[in-house]
Design an enzyme around this catalytic site. Structure first.
Site, PDB file in Angstrom:
ATOM      1  N   ASN A  12      11.510  31.147 -11.637  1.00 42.25           N
ATOM      2  CA  ASN A  12      10.173  30.598 -11.916  1.00 42.25           C
ATOM      3  C   ASN A  12       9.892  30.806 -13.404  1.00 42.25           C
ATOM      4  O   ASN A  12       9.591  31.920 -13.828  1.00 42.25           O
ATOM      5  CB  ASN A  12       9.137  31.338 -11.058  1.00 42.25           C
ATOM      6  CG  ASN A  12       7.715  30.933 -11.386  1.00 42.25           C
ATOM      7  OD1 ASN A  12       7.487  29.916 -12.052  1.00 42.25           O
ATOM      8  ND2 ASN A  12       6.754  31.714 -10.923  1.00 42.25           N
ATOM      9  N   LYS A  14       7.422  29.784 -15.026  1.00 43.15           N
ATOM     10  CA  LYS A  14       5.983  29.825 -15.322  1.00 43.15           C
ATOM     11  C   LYS A  14       5.695  28.913 -16.529  1.00 43.15           C
ATOM     12  O   LYS A  14       6.346  27.888 -16.675  1.00 43.15           O
ATOM     13  CB  LYS A  14       5.515  31.260 -15.557  1.00 43.15           C
ATOM     14  CG  LYS A  14       6.031  32.229 -14.501  1.00 43.15           C
ATOM     15  CD  LYS A  14       5.368  33.560 -14.565  1.00 43.15           C
ATOM     16  CE  LYS A  14       6.093  34.521 -13.646  1.00 43.15           C
ATOM     17  NZ  LYS A  14       5.282  35.681 -13.313  1.00 43.15           N
ATOM     18  N   HIS A  90       1.836  30.709  -5.269  1.00 45.34           N
ATOM     19  CA  HIS A  90       2.164  31.837  -6.157  1.00 45.34           C
ATOM     20  C   HIS A  90       0.874  32.611  -6.461  1.00 45.34           C
ATOM     21  O   HIS A  90      -0.197  32.018  -6.615  1.00 45.34           O
ATOM     22  CB  HIS A  90       2.801  31.318  -7.447  1.00 45.34           C
ATOM     23  CG  HIS A  90       3.432  32.412  -8.252  1.00 45.34           C
ATOM     24  ND1 HIS A  90       2.679  33.223  -9.069  1.00 45.34           N
ATOM     25  CD2 HIS A  90       4.704  32.839  -8.341  1.00 45.34           C
ATOM     26  CE1 HIS A  90       3.493  34.116  -9.631  1.00 45.34           C
ATOM     27  NE2 HIS A  90       4.722  33.900  -9.208  1.00 45.34           N
ATOM     28  N   GLU A  92      -0.226  33.808  -9.068  1.00 41.31           N
ATOM     29  CA  GLU A  92      -0.921  33.381 -10.302  1.00 41.31           C
ATOM     30  C   GLU A  92      -1.756  32.129 -10.054  1.00 41.31           C
ATOM     31  O   GLU A  92      -2.798  31.933 -10.686  1.00 41.31           O
ATOM     32  CB  GLU A  92       0.104  33.184 -11.427  1.00 41.31           C
ATOM     33  CG  GLU A  92       0.636  34.533 -11.902  1.00 41.31           C
ATOM     34  CD  GLU A  92       2.024  34.510 -12.497  1.00 41.31           C
ATOM     35  OE1 GLU A  92       2.520  33.424 -12.849  1.00 41.31           O
ATOM     36  OE2 GLU A  92       2.620  35.600 -12.595  1.00 41.31           O
ATOM     37  N   GLU A 162       6.179  38.669  -2.641  1.00 41.56           N
ATOM     38  CA  GLU A 162       6.019  39.146  -4.009  1.00 41.56           C
ATOM     39  C   GLU A 162       4.796  40.060  -4.090  1.00 41.56           C
ATOM     40  O   GLU A 162       3.658  39.568  -4.232  1.00 41.56           O
ATOM     41  CB  GLU A 162       5.793  37.968  -4.952  1.00 41.56           C
ATOM     42  CG  GLU A 162       6.898  36.934  -4.936  1.00 41.56           C
ATOM     43  CD  GLU A 162       6.924  36.137  -6.232  1.00 41.56           C
ATOM     44  OE1 GLU A 162       7.945  36.208  -6.912  1.00 41.56           O
ATOM     45  OE2 GLU A 162       5.917  35.490  -6.567  1.00 41.56           O
ATOM     46  N   GLY A 168       5.857  40.863 -12.985  1.00 40.16           N
ATOM     47  CA  GLY A 168       5.735  40.899 -14.447  1.00 40.16           C
ATOM     48  C   GLY A 168       5.346  42.267 -14.993  1.00 40.16           C
ATOM     49  O   GLY A 168       5.003  42.390 -16.163  1.00 40.16           O
ATOM     50  N   SER A 206       9.662  41.692 -10.636  1.00 44.43           N
ATOM     51  CA  SER A 206      10.468  42.463 -11.590  1.00 44.43           C
ATOM     52  C   SER A 206      11.925  42.649 -11.162  1.00 44.43           C
ATOM     53  O   SER A 206      12.528  43.691 -11.415  1.00 44.43           O
ATOM     54  CB  SER A 206       9.804  43.813 -11.880  1.00 44.43           C
ATOM     55  OG  SER A 206       8.523  43.606 -12.472  1.00 44.43           O
TER      56      SER A 206
HETATM   57  C1  PEP Z   1       7.323  35.613 -10.305  1.00 44.22           C
HETATM   58  O1  PEP Z   1       6.751  35.042 -11.209  1.00 44.22           O
HETATM   59  O2  PEP Z   1       7.356  35.077  -9.211  1.00 44.22           O
HETATM   60  C2  PEP Z   1       7.914  36.924 -10.580  1.00 44.22           C
HETATM   61  C3  PEP Z   1       8.420  37.586  -9.590  1.00 44.22           C
HETATM   62  O3  PEP Z   1       7.887  37.364 -11.884  1.00 44.22           O
HETATM   63  P1  PEP Z   1       8.701  38.625 -12.484  1.00 44.22           P
HETATM   64  O4  PEP Z   1      10.126  38.504 -12.005  1.00 44.22           O
HETATM   65  O5  PEP Z   1       8.575  38.468 -13.963  1.00 44.22           O
HETATM   66  O6  PEP Z   1       8.053  39.861 -11.968  1.00 44.22           O
END
Ligand code: PEP
Length: 244
Positions: A12, A14, A90, A92, A162, A168, A206
């Protein structure tokens, strides 16, 4: 029974990346034999992403089919390009755009009706983990989507668990913490439909080149949804290999 689910690693991007990064990924990223690799770039790069050795997904879809919805992208447009996946729900988008469980249910249903495979995201904020109510929280997120989709949810959906506190932040859920929730999700869904045994549940939060292999080795973790590390070709390649 042995787990025969094919692993998946989805990146992803983003609101990151540019045509130079995309060219690099198109030239260098190879999908390992046993892994479905998906790149979800910003919408303006979807068209340019096609034709590489990875599948392509959008980061969102409109809940509308067409018409006066400025800035939205329809499932028909994704089909027109040959985009096969869409990240839906997601955290976000839930936070930045106030997307509710019900709206996300509508979007997952629309994607499935259009033949786009949803990567449906769920996961709890830190307070919920601290209160010890993670299972109830993710169950409510799942229920809203099941209400909207019915049995067709089990045919072509992918779930991404997640935990928001791990996205992040550099704070990964431990393999045991992640596996515990993945096992709950699979058990909960299996009570409704045995096909949940074949449903892929990705972990996101992460994931990096150093921790991917241990996470992907868990019984109910079928790959990952990767944010930050999906912008680095070397790290992302290691993560894809870790799923092979
Ligand atoms: C994500 O954006 O779905 C995500 C898991 O980000 P990150 O790997 O940066 O934590």
């Amino acid at each position: 029974m042995a787990n025969t689910r094919r692993k998946m690693v989805a990146g992803n991007w983003k609101m990151n990346g540019d045509t130079a990064l995309l060219s690099l990924f198109k030239a260098q990223l190879k999908s390992p034999e046993n892994v479905d690799v998906v790149i979800c770039p910003p919408a303006v790069y979807l068209s340019e992403s096609m034709g590489a050795d990875f599948a392509v997904g959008s980061q969102n879809i409109s809940q509308h089919e067409s018409g006066a919805h400025t800035g939205d992208i329809s499932v028909a447009m994704l089909n027109d390009l040959g985009v096969t996946y869409a990240i839906i729900g997601h955290s976000e988008r839930r936070q930045d755009h106030g997307e509710s469980n019900e709206l996300i249910g509508e979007k997952v249903n629309l994607a499935l009706n259009a033949g786009i495979k949803p990567i449906f995201c769920i996961g709890e904020p830190l307070e919920v983990r601290e209160q010890g109510t993670v299972f109830a929280y993710v169950q409510a997120q799942i229920d809203a989507v099941l209400d909207a989709c019915g049995e067709q949810f089990f045919d072509n959906s992918i779930i991404a668990y997640e935990p928001i506190w791990a996205i992040g932040t550099g704070k990964t859920a431990s393999p045991e913490q992640a596996q515990e929730v993945h096992a709950f999700i699979r058990e909960y869904l299996s009570e409704k439909n045995e096909a949940a045994q074949d449903l892929r549940i990705l972990y996101g939060g992460s994931v990096n080149a150093s921790n991917a292999a241990e996470l992907f080795a868990q019984a109910d973790i079928d790959g990952g949804l990767i944010g930050g590390a999906s912008l680095k070709i070397d790290d992302f390649t290691v993560i894809c290999q870790a799923a092979n």
